[in-house]
Scaffold this motif. Structure first.
Motif, PDB file in Angstrom:
ATOM      1  N   PRO A 214       0.739  -1.063  -0.023  1.00 32.11           N
ATOM      2  CA  PRO A 214      -0.102  -0.045  -0.190  1.00 32.11           C
ATOM      3  C   PRO A 214       0.834   1.203  -0.065  1.00 32.11           C
ATOM      4  CG  PRO A 214      -0.366  -1.417   2.137  1.00 32.11           C
ATOM      5  CD  PRO A 214       0.565  -1.868   0.972  1.00 32.11           C
ATOM      6  N   GLN A 215       1.916   1.120   0.339  1.00 37.30           N
ATOM      7  CA  GLN A 215       2.686   2.385   0.482  1.00 37.30           C
ATOM      8  C   GLN A 215       3.458   2.862  -0.750  1.00 37.30           C
ATOM      9  OE1 GLN A 215       3.204  -0.102   2.537  1.00 37.30           O
ATOM     10  NE2 GLN A 215       2.932   0.720   4.722  1.00 37.30           N
ATOM     11  N   ILE A 216       3.424   1.905  -1.951  1.00 32.30           N
ATOM     12  CA  ILE A 216       4.073   2.143  -2.932  1.00 32.30           C
ATOM     13  C   ILE A 216       2.735   2.740  -4.002  1.00 32.30           C
ATOM     14  CG2 ILE A 216       4.979   1.051  -5.129  1.00 32.30           C
ATOM     15  CD1 ILE A 216       6.737  -0.706  -3.405  1.00 32.30           C
ATOM     16  N   ILE A 217       3.224   3.869  -4.583  1.00 34.38           N
ATOM     17  CA  ILE A 217       2.020   4.625  -5.405  1.00 34.38           C
ATOM     18  C   ILE A 217       1.862   3.748  -6.663  1.00 34.38           C
ATOM     19  CG2 ILE A 217       1.372   6.653  -6.652  1.00 34.38           C
ATOM     20  CD1 ILE A 217       3.028   8.082  -4.261  1.00 34.38           C
ATOM     21  N   THR A 218       3.020   3.546  -7.573  1.00 36.33           N
ATOM     22  CA  THR A 218       3.042   2.809  -8.491  1.00 36.33           C
ATOM     23  C   THR A 218       4.375   2.233  -8.907  1.00 36.33           C
ATOM     24  OG1 THR A 218       2.409   2.727 -10.984  1.00 36.33           O
ATOM     25  CG2 THR A 218       3.567   4.568 -10.072  1.00 36.33           C
ATOM     26  N   SER A 219       4.483   1.232  -9.549  1.00 35.20           N
ATOM     27  CA  SER A 219       5.580   0.468 -10.267  1.00 35.20           C
ATOM     28  C   SER A 219       5.656   0.289 -11.618  1.00 35.20           C
ATOM     29  CB  SER A 219       6.029  -0.460  -9.080  1.00 35.20           C
ATOM     30  OG  SER A 219       5.323  -1.464  -9.289  1.00 35.20           O
ATOM     31  N   TYR A 220       6.661   0.125 -12.199  1.00 35.03           N
ATOM     32  CA  TYR A 220       6.540  -0.304 -13.860  1.00 35.03           C
ATOM     33  C   TYR A 220       8.014  -0.741 -13.965  1.00 35.03           C
ATOM     34  CZ  TYR A 220       7.486   4.616 -14.456  1.00 35.03           C
ATOM     35  OH  TYR A 220       7.952   5.865 -14.079  1.00 35.03           O
ATOM     36  N   THR A 221       7.959  -1.082 -15.487  1.00 31.35           N
ATOM     37  CA  THR A 221       9.136  -1.939 -15.771  1.00 31.35           C
ATOM     38  C   THR A 221      10.069  -0.413 -16.882  1.00 31.35           C
ATOM     39  OG1 THR A 221       8.357  -2.723 -17.564  1.00 31.35           O
ATOM     40  CG2 THR A 221       9.060  -4.245 -15.722  1.00 31.35           C
ATOM     41  N   VAL A 222      11.191  -0.561 -16.744  1.00 26.91           N
ATOM     42  CA  VAL A 222      11.800   0.456 -17.590  1.00 26.91           C
ATOM     43  C   VAL A 222      12.782  -0.230 -18.445  1.00 26.91           C
ATOM     44  CG1 VAL A 222      13.467   2.562 -17.967  1.00 26.91           C
ATOM     45  CG2 VAL A 222      11.608   2.646 -15.991  1.00 26.91           C
ATOM     46  N   ASP A 223      12.730   0.256 -19.959  1.00 31.73           N
ATOM     47  CA  ASP A 223      13.834  -0.426 -20.808  1.00 31.73           C
ATOM     48  C   ASP A 223      15.275   0.334 -20.584  1.00 31.73           C
ATOM     49  OD1 ASP A 223      15.019  -1.620 -22.807  1.00 31.73           O
ATOM     50  OD2 ASP A 223      13.847  -0.690 -24.406  1.00 31.73           O
ATOM     51  N   PRO A 224      16.137  -0.470 -20.003  1.00 36.88           N
ATOM     52  CA  PRO A 224      17.246   0.097 -20.032  1.00 36.88           C
ATOM     53  C   PRO A 224      18.151   0.680 -21.252  1.00 36.88           C
ATOM     54  CG  PRO A 224      17.483  -2.082 -19.095  1.00 36.88           C
ATOM     55  CD  PRO A 224      16.045  -1.916 -19.753  1.00 36.88           C
ATOM     56  N   LEU A 225      17.877   0.069 -22.316  1.00 38.84           N
ATOM     57  CA  LEU A 225      18.498   0.437 -23.576  1.00 38.84           C
ATOM     58  C   LEU A 225      17.882   1.970 -23.862  1.00 38.84           C
ATOM     59  CD1 LEU A 225      18.383  -2.859 -25.367  1.00 38.84           C
ATOM     60  CD2 LEU A 225      20.182  -1.970 -24.241  1.00 38.84           C
ATOM     61  N   LYS A 226      16.901   2.373 -23.634  1.00 40.60           N
ATOM     62  CA  LYS A 226      16.396   3.653 -23.966  1.00 40.60           C
ATOM     63  C   LYS A 226      16.822   4.770 -22.691  1.00 40.60           C
ATOM     64  CE  LYS A 226      12.483   1.908 -26.297  1.00 40.60           C
ATOM     65  NZ  LYS A 226      10.869   1.810 -26.274  1.00 40.60           N
ATOM     66  N   ILE A 227      17.548   4.555 -21.746  1.00 37.14           N
ATOM     67  CA  ILE A 227      17.984   5.415 -20.963  1.00 37.14           C
ATOM     68  C   ILE A 227      19.579   6.052 -21.355  1.00 37.14           C
ATOM     69  CG2 ILE A 227      18.977   5.697 -18.612  1.00 37.14           C
ATOM     70  CD1 ILE A 227      17.132   3.487 -17.788  1.00 37.14           C
ATOM     71  N   LYS A 228      19.352   7.313 -21.390  1.00 45.35           N
ATOM     72  CA  LYS A 228      20.536   8.091 -21.767  1.00 45.35           C
ATOM     73  C   LYS A 228      21.686   7.982 -20.770  1.00 45.35           C
ATOM     74  CE  LYS A 228      18.073  11.345 -24.640  1.00 45.35           C
ATOM     75  NZ  LYS A 228      17.687  12.823 -24.521  1.00 45.35           N
ATOM     76  N   SER A 229      21.511   7.946 -19.586  1.00 41.91           N
ATOM     77  CA  SER A 229      22.624   7.782 -18.634  1.00 41.91           C
ATOM     78  C   SER A 229      22.610   6.426 -18.059  1.00 41.91           C
ATOM     79  CB  SER A 229      22.226   9.034 -17.317  1.00 41.91           C
ATOM     80  OG  SER A 229      20.705   9.027 -16.989  1.00 41.91           O
ATOM     81  N   LYS A 230      22.549   5.507 -18.847  1.00 43.41           N
ATOM     82  CA  LYS A 230      22.630   4.205 -18.181  1.00 43.41           C
ATOM     83  C   LYS A 230      23.895   3.752 -17.480  1.00 43.41           C
ATOM     84  CE  LYS A 230      23.146   2.418 -22.730  1.00 43.41           C
ATOM     85  NZ  LYS A 230      22.288   2.277 -23.817  1.00 43.41           N
ATOM     86  N   ASP A 231      24.960   4.731 -17.897  1.00 42.56           N
ATOM     87  CA  ASP A 231      26.258   4.350 -17.077  1.00 42.56           C
ATOM     88  C   ASP A 231      26.167   4.602 -15.655  1.00 42.56           C
ATOM     89  OD1 ASP A 231      27.453   3.800 -19.778  1.00 42.56           O
ATOM     90  OD2 ASP A 231      28.062   5.928 -19.769  1.00 42.56           O
TER      91      ASP A 231
END
Length: 159
Positions: free
Chosen positions: A138-155
């Motif tokens: 209940p304390q978590i508002i929302t959660s979802y997956t993120v594609d790491p390949l689309k992140i610019k600062s994945k380093d």
């Protein structure tokens, strides 16, 4: 003589899953709830993740599941730091005001509070099951997956 070029990016082929979490809990409370609901054992690391030499630091929790070859990481995405504000010299009153600056580990997701990084060698992690367990907290508002390949600062996610 032939010229050979070595690209370092070609060698880093880490497969991981990234889950974004929106919640207003402190990092230790979230780690406790994740441990309790996901049957994991996240522990705070002695050193935080520092970006740009102490400009910002982010809390970091880790658990190595050696039986299933999975490494779980909980990383804070928000760093709030109090700094002195810039003021002009020669003013009548010398006041040093503090300004609260906010930094983000992954700037593209500036509304995300935490990330869970799951590095698994065997690819046996069920993301849908993890997301359903996270959304049942209940304390978590929302959660979802993120594609790491689309992140610019994945380093910033390489530990």
């Amino acid at each position: 003589m032939a010229l050979h070029k070595l690209l370092v990016d070609d060698f880093y082929d880490d497969t991981y899953k990234l889950i974004a979490i929106h919640c207003r809990l402190e990092d230790y409370r979230l780690a406790y709830l994740l441990n309790k609901n996901l049957d994991i054992n996240l522990e705070r690391k002695a050193e935080d993740i520092d970006i740009k030499y102490l400009e910002s630091s982010y809390s970091f929790f880790e658990w190595n599941n050696e039986t299933e070859y999975i490494t779980w990481n909980l990383i804070s995405n928000v760093c709030k730091k109090e700094e002195d504000s810039l003021s002009s010299t020669g003013t009548l009153f010398e006041t040093s005001e503090k300004v609260l600056k906010t930094f983000h580990l992954i700037s593209e997701y500036n509304r995300v509070d935490y990330f869970i990084k799951i590095s698994d060698e065997i690819q046996n992690v069920n993301e849908k099951l993890i997301l359903s367990k996270l959304q049942a907290i209940p304390q978590i508002i929302t959660s979802y997956t993120v594609d790491p390949l689309k992140i610019k600062s994945k380093d910033h996610l390489i530990f």
